[in-house]
Design a protein around this motif. Structure first.
Motif, PDB file in Angstrom:
ATOM      1  N   MET A   1      24.924  48.094  82.991  1.00 37.83           N
ATOM      2  CA  MET A   1      25.293  48.893  81.819  1.00 37.83           C
ATOM      3  C   MET A   1      25.249  48.053  80.544  1.00 37.83           C
ATOM      4  SD  MET A   1      26.408  51.787  80.539  1.00 37.83           S
ATOM      5  CE  MET A   1      27.369  52.439  79.194  1.00 37.83           C
ATOM      6  N   GLU A   2      25.873  46.865  80.616  1.00 36.43           N
ATOM      7  CA  GLU A   2      25.938  46.000  79.434  1.00 36.43           C
ATOM      8  C   GLU A   2      24.558  45.507  79.029  1.00 36.43           C
ATOM      9  OE1 GLU A   2      27.489  44.393  76.206  1.00 36.43           O
ATOM     10  OE2 GLU A   2      28.612  45.586  77.660  1.00 36.43           O
ATOM     11  N   SER A   3      23.697  45.213  80.020  1.00 39.18           N
ATOM     12  CA  SER A   3      22.346  44.738  79.702  1.00 39.18           C
ATOM     13  C   SER A   3      21.512  45.844  79.044  1.00 39.18           C
ATOM     14  CB  SER A   3      21.646  44.245  80.976  1.00 39.18           C
ATOM     15  OG  SER A   3      21.513  45.308  81.907  1.00 39.18           O
ATOM     16  N   ILE A   4      21.719  47.084  79.483  1.00 37.46           N
ATOM     17  CA  ILE A   4      21.001  48.211  78.866  1.00 37.46           C
ATOM     18  C   ILE A   4      21.440  48.373  77.416  1.00 37.46           C
ATOM     19  CG2 ILE A   4      20.649  50.709  78.914  1.00 37.46           C
ATOM     20  CD1 ILE A   4      20.992  50.589  81.955  1.00 37.46           C
ATOM     21  N   LEU A   5      22.756  48.306  77.183  1.00 42.72           N
ATOM     22  CA  LEU A   5      23.279  48.396  75.818  1.00 42.72           C
ATOM     23  C   LEU A   5      22.723  47.286  74.936  1.00 42.72           C
ATOM     24  CD1 LEU A   5      27.052  49.326  76.272  1.00 42.72           C
ATOM     25  CD2 LEU A   5      25.299  50.674  75.130  1.00 42.72           C
ATOM     26  N   GLN A   6      22.671  46.074  75.496  1.00 36.67           N
ATOM     27  CA  GLN A   6      22.183  44.941  74.706  1.00 36.67           C
ATOM     28  C   GLN A   6      20.720  45.120  74.336  1.00 36.67           C
ATOM     29  OE1 GLN A   6      24.145  42.434  73.491  1.00 36.67           O
ATOM     30  NE2 GLN A   6      22.281  42.093  72.274  1.00 36.67           N
ATOM     31  N   ASN A   7      19.913  45.667  75.267  1.00 36.01           N
ATOM     32  CA  ASN A   7      18.499  45.926  74.968  1.00 36.01           C
ATOM     33  C   ASN A   7      18.357  46.958  73.851  1.00 36.01           C
ATOM     34  OD1 ASN A   7      17.510  44.127  76.867  1.00 36.01           O
ATOM     35  ND2 ASN A   7      17.412  45.675  78.499  1.00 36.01           N
ATOM     36  N   LEU A   8      19.199  47.997  73.898  1.00 32.58           N
ATOM     37  CA  LEU A   8      19.163  49.014  72.847  1.00 32.58           C
ATOM     38  C   LEU A   8      19.591  48.419  71.508  1.00 32.58           C
ATOM     39  CD1 LEU A   8      20.698  52.035  74.820  1.00 32.58           C
ATOM     40  CD2 LEU A   8      18.307  51.736  74.141  1.00 32.58           C
ATOM     41  N   ARG A   9      20.624  47.583  71.530  1.00 37.37           N
ATOM     42  CA  ARG A   9      21.080  46.942  70.296  1.00 37.37           C
ATOM     43  C   ARG A   9      20.022  45.996  69.735  1.00 37.37           C
ATOM     44  NH1 ARG A   9      26.931  45.852  73.063  1.00 37.37           N
ATOM     45  NH2 ARG A   9      27.930  47.840  72.451  1.00 37.37           N
ATOM     46  N   ASP A  10      19.337  45.304  70.625  1.00 36.30           N
ATOM     47  CA  ASP A  10      18.257  44.417  70.176  1.00 36.30           C
ATOM     48  C   ASP A  10      17.150  45.230  69.509  1.00 36.30           C
ATOM     49  OD1 ASP A  10      19.604  42.239  71.158  1.00 36.30           O
ATOM     50  OD2 ASP A  10      18.458  42.121  73.040  1.00 36.30           O
ATOM     51  N   GLY A  11      16.880  46.425  70.061  1.00 31.70           N
ATOM     52  CA  GLY A  11      15.870  47.283  69.454  1.00 31.70           C
ATOM     53  C   GLY A  11      16.285  47.733  68.060  1.00 31.70           C
ATOM     54  N   ILE A  12      17.566  48.081  67.899  1.00 32.98           N
ATOM     55  CA  ILE A  12      18.070  48.467  66.581  1.00 32.98           C
ATOM     56  C   ILE A  12      17.988  47.304  65.603  1.00 32.98           C
ATOM     57  CG2 ILE A  12      20.173  49.103  65.315  1.00 32.98           C
ATOM     58  CD1 ILE A  12      20.933  50.853  67.698  1.00 32.98           C
ATOM     59  N   ASP A  13      18.356  46.107  66.062  1.00 27.72           N
ATOM     60  CA  ASP A  13      18.294  44.918  65.194  1.00 27.72           C
ATOM     61  C   ASP A  13      16.868  44.668  64.719  1.00 27.72           C
ATOM     62  OD1 ASP A  13      20.986  44.540  65.461  1.00 27.72           O
ATOM     63  OD2 ASP A  13      20.829  42.955  66.987  1.00 27.72           O
ATOM     64  N   SER A  14      15.910  44.852  65.625  1.00 25.41           N
ATOM     65  CA  SER A  14      14.505  44.630  65.263  1.00 25.41           C
ATOM     66  C   SER A  14      14.055  45.625  64.197  1.00 25.41           C
ATOM     67  CB  SER A  14      13.629  44.759  66.514  1.00 25.41           C
ATOM     68  OG  SER A  14      12.267  44.626  66.186  1.00 25.41           O
ATOM     69  N   ILE A  15      14.482  46.889  64.355  1.00 26.36           N
ATOM     70  CA  ILE A  15      14.131  47.909  63.353  1.00 26.36           C
ATOM     71  C   ILE A  15      14.810  47.611  62.029  1.00 26.36           C
ATOM     72  CG2 ILE A  15      14.380  50.353  62.766  1.00 26.36           C
ATOM     73  CD1 ILE A  15      14.075  50.940  65.787  1.00 26.36           C
ATOM     74  N   ASP A  16      16.081  47.174  62.076  1.00 28.82           N
ATOM     75  CA  ASP A  16      16.797  46.816  60.841  1.00 28.82           C
ATOM     76  C   ASP A  16      16.084  45.691  60.094  1.00 28.82           C
ATOM     77  OD1 ASP A  16      18.704  48.719  61.286  1.00 28.82           O
ATOM     78  OD2 ASP A  16      20.202  47.341  62.122  1.00 28.82           O
ATOM     79  N   ASP A  17      15.526  44.737  60.834  1.00 33.66           N
ATOM     80  CA  ASP A  17      14.767  43.655  60.198  1.00 33.66           C
ATOM     81  C   ASP A  17      13.564  44.210  59.441  1.00 33.66           C
ATOM     82  OD1 ASP A  17      16.560  41.935  61.335  1.00 33.66           O
ATOM     83  OD2 ASP A  17      15.235  41.263  62.956  1.00 33.66           O
ATOM     84  N   GLU A  18      12.910  45.193  60.051  1.00 33.19           N
ATOM     85  CA  GLU A  18      11.760  45.814  59.389  1.00 33.19           C
ATOM     86  C   GLU A  18      12.195  46.594  58.149  1.00 33.19           C
ATOM     87  OE1 GLU A  18       9.011  47.974  61.931  1.00 33.19           O
ATOM     88  OE2 GLU A  18       9.816  46.945  63.686  1.00 33.19           O
ATOM     89  N   ILE A  19      13.327  47.291  58.248  1.00 36.27           N
ATOM     90  CA  ILE A  19      13.830  48.062  57.104  1.00 36.27           C
ATOM     91  C   ILE A  19      14.122  47.148  55.929  1.00 36.27           C
ATOM     92  CG2 ILE A  19      15.775  49.447  56.270  1.00 36.27           C
ATOM     93  CD1 ILE A  19      15.906  50.728  59.055  1.00 36.27           C
ATOM     94  N   ILE A  20      14.769  45.997  56.187  1.00 32.99           N
ATOM     95  CA  ILE A  20      15.089  45.043  55.118  1.00 32.99           C
ATOM     96  C   ILE A  20      13.816  44.550  54.442  1.00 32.99           C
ATOM     97  CG2 ILE A  20      15.914  42.683  54.688  1.00 32.99           C
ATOM     98  CD1 ILE A  20      18.150  44.651  54.767  1.00 32.99           C
ATOM     99  N   ALA A  21      12.801  44.231  55.249  1.00 28.76           N
ATOM    100  CA  ALA A  21      11.540  43.745  54.686  1.00 28.76           C
ATOM    101  C   ALA A  21      10.861  44.822  53.843  1.00 28.76           C
ATOM    102  CB  ALA A  21      10.616  43.270  55.809  1.00 28.76           C
ATOM    103  N   LEU A  22      10.897  46.072  54.317  1.00 27.11           N
ATOM    104  CA  LEU A  22      10.292  47.176  53.573  1.00 27.11           C
ATOM    105  C   LEU A  22      11.057  47.474  52.290  1.00 27.11           C
ATOM    106  CD1 LEU A  22       9.396  49.576  56.536  1.00 27.11           C
ATOM    107  CD2 LEU A  22       7.785  48.336  55.076  1.00 27.11           C
ATOM    108  N   LEU A  23      12.389  47.370  52.343  1.00 27.49           N
ATOM    109  CA  LEU A  23      13.188  47.562  51.125  1.00 27.49           C
ATOM    110  C   LEU A  23      12.826  46.525  50.069  1.00 27.49           C
ATOM    111  CD1 LEU A  23      16.782  48.462  52.403  1.00 27.49           C
ATOM    112  CD2 LEU A  23      15.318  49.868  50.949  1.00 27.49           C
TER     113      LEU A  23
END
Length: 361
Positions: A1-23
């Protein structure tokens, strides 16, 4: 369960990095546009351009089948981006009908964002004075409420001054019950404005709060201020007032009438360029107003030009004639449209242009 959550959070972090660069890329373009506007002395605030962007993004989301992204979500995100961008181009100074924490303050912040500089002014006439004295570039004031009608002081000042309406904001007026009390049963006193008590009678009755002490004060913001220092008291106020005075909100949307809305306008010293879906506001004083059919003839001018009038409201005019009236009017179109221009040419001594701006309709 925790590993699945961490993978999802890592995916969100990666998208947030892209959003910051685009901003950052977007703000680079904004800065260059700001430099060009500064050189040409062009207005930083372009509500018609912002509305075009929102409409384009809404269509894009629909075309791509992005079911979780609707107009409300796009507006919530991009109005913040617009406000940040405007402040990057040039710091925004906004006057509004106070006090801090009022519904007008909430409307102003929804349009200009938290980074702008705000001036809370005690009267609508004084708000116009702040524009005239260059203490602020923009003003946000109430124009009408769908239950209480037009705000006469706003119309009088629009008719008197040369400032223009450049945008409008329709905001639901929701009341909240805010208190530092541990439970609703511990509340011994409620502060608010008379009108707010009257708009929340069902809630007060249903929660047995109608028999405790109700104290009427000058503003719902001041009510929140009083409740912040009295743990056994509460305030009926706006969300922004509760936030400013750090009073926890116990209940939201406690008003009897769920569709209570106020239309606010943004006023400044420039006028908008023609956009896609425009509304124009005018104040008309008919010269031969005592002539039978004078108002009918005015309305026929609009009919013959195929112009849709969406609002007309009479207002007393200070003149030698004791009962002379003028008419506030909204209609579809822009001042620069050919048919609208013909109306202005024909009635040039009777019509005062109050502004053309993006329509919410």
């Amino acid at each position: 369960m925790e590993s699945i959550l961490q993978n999802l959070r890592d995916g969100i972090d990666s998208i947030d990095d892209e959003i910051i660069a685009l901003l950052q890329r977007r703000l680079d373009f904004v800065r260059k546009i700001g430099e060009l506007k500064h050189k040409s002395k062009t207005s930083i605030y372009r509500p018609e351009r912002e509305r075009e962007i929102l409409s384009r993004l809404e269509k894009l989301a629909k075309d791509k089948g992005l079911h979780n992204i609707d107009r409300a979500i796009i507006e919530a995100i991009f109005y913040e981006i617009f406000a940040i961008s405007r402040n990057l181009e040039m710091p925004q100074k906004v006057a509004f009908l106070g006090p801090n924490g009022s519904y007008t303050h909430q409307a102003a912040e929804s349009m200009f964002g938290p980074l702008s500089s705000y001036l809370a002014i005690s009267t609508i006439s004084a708000v116009f004075d702040s524009l005239r004295n260059h203490h602020a570039k923009y003003a946000v004031i109430p124009l009408e409420n769908n239950t209480n009608g037009m705000v006469g002081e706003t119309i009088d000042n629009l008719a008197k001054h040369d400032f223009k309406i450049i945008n409008e904001i329709a905001m639901p007026i929701h009341h909240s019950l805010a208190s530092k009390a541990d439970s609703i049963g511990d509340i011994k006193r409620i502060y608010s404005k008379d009108i707010a008590f009257g708009q929340c009678t069902k809630f007060l009755l249903h929660y047995n709060l109608n028999h405790i002490e109700h104290v009427s004060v000058g503003s719902t913001s001041y009510a929140a201020s009083l409740a912040s220092s009295e743990p056994s008291s509460a305030a009926i106020c706006s969300n922004i007032a509760a936030k400013i005075h750090r009073v926890p909100i116990l209940f939201e949307n406690i008003e009897d009438y769920a569709y209570n809305q106020t239309r606010f306008i943004v006023v400044s010293d420039f006028h908008n360029q023609k956009g896609i879906n425009n509304k124009t506001s005018v104040f008309v004083v008919i010269k031969n107003f005592q002539k039978p059919g004078a108002l009918f003839e005015l309305l026929m001018d609009f009919k013959e030009e195929n112009i849709n009038i969406t609002k007309i409201d009479s207002r007393p005019v200070s003149d030698n004639d004791v009962f002379k009236s003028g008419f506030y009017m909204d209609f579809k179109g822009h001042r620069d449209d050919e048919n609208v221009a013909r109306i202005f040419d024909k009635r040039k001594d009777e019509i005062k242009w109050l502004g053309s701006y993006p329509s919410l309709d």
